[in-house]
Design a protein around this motif. Structure first.
Motif: not given
Length: 101
Positions: A57-61, A87-90, A93, A96
């Motif tokens: 996804d675009s917000t993760g790495t 997955h990016k969190t506030p 990361f 996943t």
């Protein structure tokens, strides 16, 4: 004096960013060790390469890890390519999943 302050702030943010990247790489390494059961005393392993790869996804790495594992009982060696998705969190990361092929 202002220039010195700006340079100090840029250096501090760069150092912090490098530390966070290192933390993601450590998290990926530990998850690969867990996924492949590399804490087993019958295995010896070498990480042959590690780097960023395309994320789901675009917000993760994602981190790709290439591992060579030697079974000390059978003396067989197998190379694995593992991809750990984050997955990016506030706050940072979270992992996943990790898939090894």
């Amino acid at each position: 004096m202002k220039k010195l302050l700006v340079i100090a702030l840029l250096f501090a943010s760069t150092t912090a960013h490098a530390g966070r990247i290192k933390e993601v790489v450590i998290m990926a390494t530990e998850d690969v060790e867990h996924t492949l059961n590399l804490f087993n005393p019958d295995f010896r392993y070498v990480i042959k390469g590690q780097g960023f790869t395309e994320a789901d996804d675009s917000t993760g790495t994602a981190i790709q890890t290439v591992v060579s594992v030697r079974n000390l009982i059978t003396l067989q060696t197998r190379e694995w390519t593992c991809t750990t998705q984050f997955h990016k969190t506030p706050e940072f990361f979270e992992i996943t999943y990790t898939i090894c092929k």
